[in-house]
Write a protein that holds these residues in place. Structure first.
Motif, PDB file in Angstrom:
ATOM      1  N   PHE A   1      -8.296   4.579  -1.502  1.00 55.09           N
ATOM      2  CA  PHE A   1      -8.626   3.210  -1.118  1.00 55.09           C
ATOM      3  C   PHE A   1      -9.181   3.157   0.302  1.00 55.09           C
ATOM      4  O   PHE A   1     -10.149   2.453   0.586  1.00 55.09           O
ATOM      5  CB  PHE A   1      -7.373   2.328  -1.250  1.00 55.09           C
ATOM      6  N   ARG A   2      -8.569   3.934   1.195  1.00 53.90           N
ATOM      7  CA  ARG A   2      -9.038   3.962   2.581  1.00 53.90           C
ATOM      8  C   ARG A   2     -10.463   4.504   2.648  1.00 53.90           C
ATOM      9  O   ARG A   2     -11.330   3.939   3.320  1.00 53.90           O
ATOM     10  CB  ARG A   2      -8.101   4.821   3.442  1.00 53.90           C
TER      11      ARG A   2
ATOM     12  N   GLN B   1      -3.617   5.819  -1.851  1.00 52.54           N
ATOM     13  CA  GLN B   1      -3.836   5.150  -0.573  1.00 52.54           C
ATOM     14  C   GLN B   1      -5.075   5.720   0.112  1.00 52.54           C
ATOM     15  O   GLN B   1      -5.888   4.989   0.673  1.00 52.54           O
ATOM     16  CB  GLN B   1      -2.627   5.344   0.363  1.00 52.54           C
TER      17      GLN B   1
ATOM     18  N   ALA C   1     -18.600   6.755  -1.808  1.00 54.52           N
ATOM     19  CA  ALA C   1     -18.796   6.558  -3.242  1.00 54.52           C
ATOM     20  C   ALA C   1     -17.615   7.139  -4.014  1.00 54.52           C
ATOM     21  O   ALA C   1     -17.039   8.155  -3.603  1.00 54.52           O
ATOM     22  CB  ALA C   1     -20.083   7.240  -3.689  1.00 54.52           C
ATOM     23  N   GLN C   2     -17.283   6.530  -5.150  1.00 55.22           N
ATOM     24  CA  GLN C   2     -16.125   6.986  -5.938  1.00 55.22           C
ATOM     25  C   GLN C   2     -16.269   8.442  -6.358  1.00 55.22           C
ATOM     26  O   GLN C   2     -15.303   9.213  -6.348  1.00 55.22           O
ATOM     27  CB  GLN C   2     -15.958   6.098  -7.183  1.00 55.22           C
TER      28      GLN C   2
ATOM     29  N   LEU D   1      -3.420  -6.206  -4.806  1.00 49.89           N
ATOM     30  CA  LEU D   1      -3.786  -6.997  -3.632  1.00 49.89           C
ATOM     31  C   LEU D   1      -4.199  -8.410  -4.033  1.00 49.89           C
ATOM     32  O   LEU D   1      -3.876  -9.384  -3.346  1.00 49.89           O
ATOM     33  CB  LEU D   1      -4.915  -6.308  -2.857  1.00 49.89           C
TER      34      LEU D   1
ATOM     35  N   TYR E   1      -6.594  -2.804  -6.068  1.00 50.50           N
ATOM     36  CA  TYR E   1      -7.239  -4.115  -5.981  1.00 50.50           C
ATOM     37  C   TYR E   1      -6.420  -5.162  -6.739  1.00 50.50           C
ATOM     38  O   TYR E   1      -6.194  -6.275  -6.266  1.00 50.50           O
ATOM     39  CB  TYR E   1      -8.640  -4.059  -6.607  1.00 50.50           C
ATOM     40  N   ARG E   2      -5.979  -4.789  -7.916  1.00 45.08           N
ATOM     41  CA  ARG E   2      -5.243  -5.734  -8.760  1.00 45.08           C
ATOM     42  C   ARG E   2      -3.980  -6.216  -8.044  1.00 45.08           C
ATOM     43  O   ARG E   2      -3.672  -7.402  -8.012  1.00 45.08           O
ATOM     44  CB  ARG E   2      -4.885  -5.075 -10.099  1.00 45.08           C
TER      45      ARG E   2
ATOM     46  N   HIS F   1     -12.651   4.423   0.359  1.00 44.03           N
ATOM     47  CA  HIS F   1     -13.534   3.445  -0.274  1.00 44.03           C
ATOM     48  C   HIS F   1     -13.837   2.280   0.661  1.00 44.03           C
ATOM     49  O   HIS F   1     -14.997   1.924   0.879  1.00 44.03           O
ATOM     50  CB  HIS F   1     -12.856   2.946  -1.554  1.00 44.03           C
ATOM     51  N   ARG F   2     -12.807   1.714   1.255  1.00 49.98           N
ATOM     52  CA  ARG F   2     -12.983   0.509   2.061  1.00 49.98           C
ATOM     53  C   ARG F   2     -13.485   0.787   3.471  1.00 49.98           C
ATOM     54  O   ARG F   2     -14.399   0.156   3.947  1.00 49.98           O
ATOM     55  CB  ARG F   2     -11.648  -0.270   2.143  1.00 49.98           C
TER      56      ARG F   2
ATOM     57  N   LEU G   1       0.831  -1.209   0.000  1.00 49.32           N
ATOM     58  CA  LEU G   1       0.000   0.000   0.000  1.00 49.32           C
ATOM     59  C   LEU G   1       0.861   1.253   0.000  1.00 49.32           C
ATOM     60  O   LEU G   1       0.579   2.222  -0.703  1.00 49.32           O
ATOM     61  CB  LEU G   1      -0.945   0.005   1.210  1.00 49.32           C
TER      62      LEU G   1
ATOM     63  N   LEU H   1      -8.424   2.844  -7.671  1.00 44.91           N
ATOM     64  CA  LEU H   1      -8.956   1.724  -6.884  1.00 44.91           C
ATOM     65  C   LEU H   1      -8.665   0.401  -7.571  1.00 44.91           C
ATOM     66  O   LEU H   1      -8.249  -0.565  -6.933  1.00 44.91           O
ATOM     67  CB  LEU H   1     -10.461   1.890  -6.677  1.00 44.91           C
ATOM     68  N   ARG H   2      -8.865   0.366  -8.892  1.00 42.71           N
ATOM     69  CA  ARG H   2      -8.643  -0.895  -9.580  1.00 42.71           C
ATOM     70  C   ARG H   2      -7.171  -1.289  -9.552  1.00 42.71           C
ATOM     71  O   ARG H   2      -6.834  -2.464  -9.456  1.00 42.71           O
ATOM     72  CB  ARG H   2      -9.190  -0.822 -11.011  1.00 42.71           C
TER      73      ARG H   2
END
Lengths: 313, 187
Positions: B129-130, B126, B138-139, B164, B161-162, B132-133, B118, B157-158
């Motif tokens: 992503f934080r 970062q 919302a994006q 991770l 995710y990829r 979002h999760r 990360l 974000l993608r």
């Protein structure tokens, strides 16, 4: 379709479905039905992103959990682990206010140290190695992330005091009780009054003179009789055990004394019955502890390793 | 016990019952789908709710959350059989510490690896992503908060995710010698 392209598609869905306003459920269903591997790839993407949560959250899921569990609404059913989603679904409900209902703060103690706080008619004595969350906006709630605390609660029928431990909820019924949580299990020992375990679900009542232990998986639970004067005995360096596994004792001692014990799996489940006393004389304590528990204790790389006694020929 | 909105919600539930069942099966419920649907309804009925803007989406969301919980519980059970949870380790700064969740079952090295991964991303990524999760933002709102375009956030974000997903697949391959995700063994 190559694995990478499918994974990218799955990631796309994972991000989109997690959006609070997502409504394309029919399309999502069709994508899932197109190939069983799609669902697997989707779950893999979810699991991978969830794995990052402990690293991301400087304030862990507690903040969202509080929002999801407002006093008269029970959002827990939406999915105990889906805390971020629970908070975002709440946004779909017309009457949900936008103002934050919680203002959590963390108290963290190093092993061997203690802290006492008094909030909202509750005295909390916090043991070492503990992370406990309180809330400026709600003095009648506490969350134990790990460690141990002794609670002295002035009962208020209108505002019961609640302790959250992971997904469980403990509610006081006018009490004095000790809660421990470590990697392996959770324990609640009641000295006075009673505590309700998961009042909305199982609703088990733990009366004074009883202790409830639940293993990490929630698969085994034990209700044991205890002497009430032993509850919170860690304050005086007294630890009373009945057929208690060495691993549990080691965790208790590290938390309370600051001595870094580590347990060899070979003795972790070995049961001990008796009393361990600690009076700040570390050297004597370490010398006597091994023979008392029937184990070998030896230093290694800054920690004290508990293992089986050697059988010397 | 019945909230003011539950009559209307019941109507919606009955209207979407088959679609919800289909969704649960598509999400991997298999033979348990009917039971899960029943569980869903019991919970929805027992919760006092006010007016809901989109009742059908609300029900699907609840179904999705239930399936996520089930999959997570399966993963935790699997991990518990494989790992020995640490007893009294020191608290790591910056790493949340909830012992009985999946977190404790993910070895510390794996967590350290995720932390390094990360941190290899720009701080904006970062933070996206934080948000979002952890905050379920919302994006579109993340983009507004961070002062960038929506497509930038979508890409950010993608990308994370990829990475991770790749790290997780590698970890399982090295741990168990085969892929847990059921796909073909890569590379």
């Amino acid at each position: 379709m190559s694995e990478d392209v499918m994974s990218d598609e799955a990631i796309d869905w994972a991000v989109r479905v997690s959006e609070p306003a997502f409504e394309d459920w029919e399309a999502f269903t069709m994508w899932l039905e197109a190939d069983p591997a799609h669902g697997e790839a989707y779950e893999a993407a979810l699991a991978a992103s969830e794995a990052a949560d402990p690293v991301l959250a400087s304030r862990p899921a507690v903040a969202q959990t509080r929002m999801a569990r407002t006093p008269s609404r029970r959002w827990g059913w939406l999915g105990a682990g889906s805390t971020a989603l629970a908070a975002s679904v709440a946004g779909l409900i017309a009457w949900t206010s936008a103002a934050p209902r919680t203002d959590p703060y963390l108290i963290e103690t190093a092993p061997g140290s203690r802290q006492q706080v008094a909030v909202g008619g509750v005295k909390i004595l916090i043991n070492g190695g503990t992370r406990i969350w309180l809330d400026h906006r709600n003095p009648r709630v506490a969350t134990i992330e790990r460690g141990e605390a002794l609670f002295d609660v002035l009962h208020d029928v209108a505002h019961p005091f609640t302790v959250h431990v992971g997904d469980t909820e403990l509610q006081d019924v006018g009490t004095r009780f000790d809660v421990t949580r470590d990697a392996r299990q959770m324990r609640v020992a009641v000295a006075e009054g009673a505590v309700l375990f998961n009042p909305g679900r199982e609703g088990v009542r733990i009366d004074a003179g009883k202790a409830l232990s639940i293993d990490g998986g929630g698969r085994t639970a034990e209700l044991q009789p205890i002497a009430t004067q032993t509850v919170g005995g860690w304050r005086e360096g007294r630890f009373a055990y009945v057929a208690t596994p060495i691993a549990t004792i080691a965790a208790d001692l590290t938390r309370s004394t600051g001595i870094g014990f580590a347990v060899d799996p070979g003795v972790a489940t070995m049961p001990f019955t008796g009393v361990v006393s600690y009076n700040d004389d570390r050297k004597a304590f370490l010398a006597e502890l091994g023979p008392l528990l029937g184990v070998r204790i030896a230093p290694r790389e800054g920690r004290w390793i508990i293992s089986r006694t050697r059988i010397d020929g | 016990m019945h909230g003011p909105g539950s009559q209307g919600l019941q109507t919606v539930f009955m209207a979407h019952r088959n679609a919800l069942l289909r969704f649960l099966i598509a999400r991997g419920a298999a033979d348990a789908a009917e039971d899960i649907l029943q569980e869903l309804w019991v919970r929805v009925e027992a919760t006092a709710v006010g007016p809901i803007q989109n009742p059908a989406a609300y029900l699907y969301r609840a179904a999705e959350n239930l399936m996520r919980d089930r999959h997570r519980a399966e993963r935790q059970a699997h991990l518990r059989e494989q790992h020995w949870a640490e007893v009294a380790g020191p608290t790591d700064q910056g790493v949340s510490d909830a012992p009985t969740s999946e977190r404790s079952l993910i070895a510390r090295e794996e967590l350290a690896g995720i932390q390094r991964l990360l941190r290899s991303f720009p701080s904006r990524t970062q933070e996206a992503f934080r948000l979002h999760r952890i905050e379920g933002m919302a994006q579109r709102d993340i983009a507004a908060r961070l002062g960038v375009s929506l497509s930038t956030i979508e890409k950010d974000l993608r990308d994370i995710y990829r990475e991770l997903v790749t790290v997780r697949a590698q970890h399982f391959r090295s741990e168990t010698g085969d892929s847990v995700n059921g796909g073909k063994d890569g590379s």
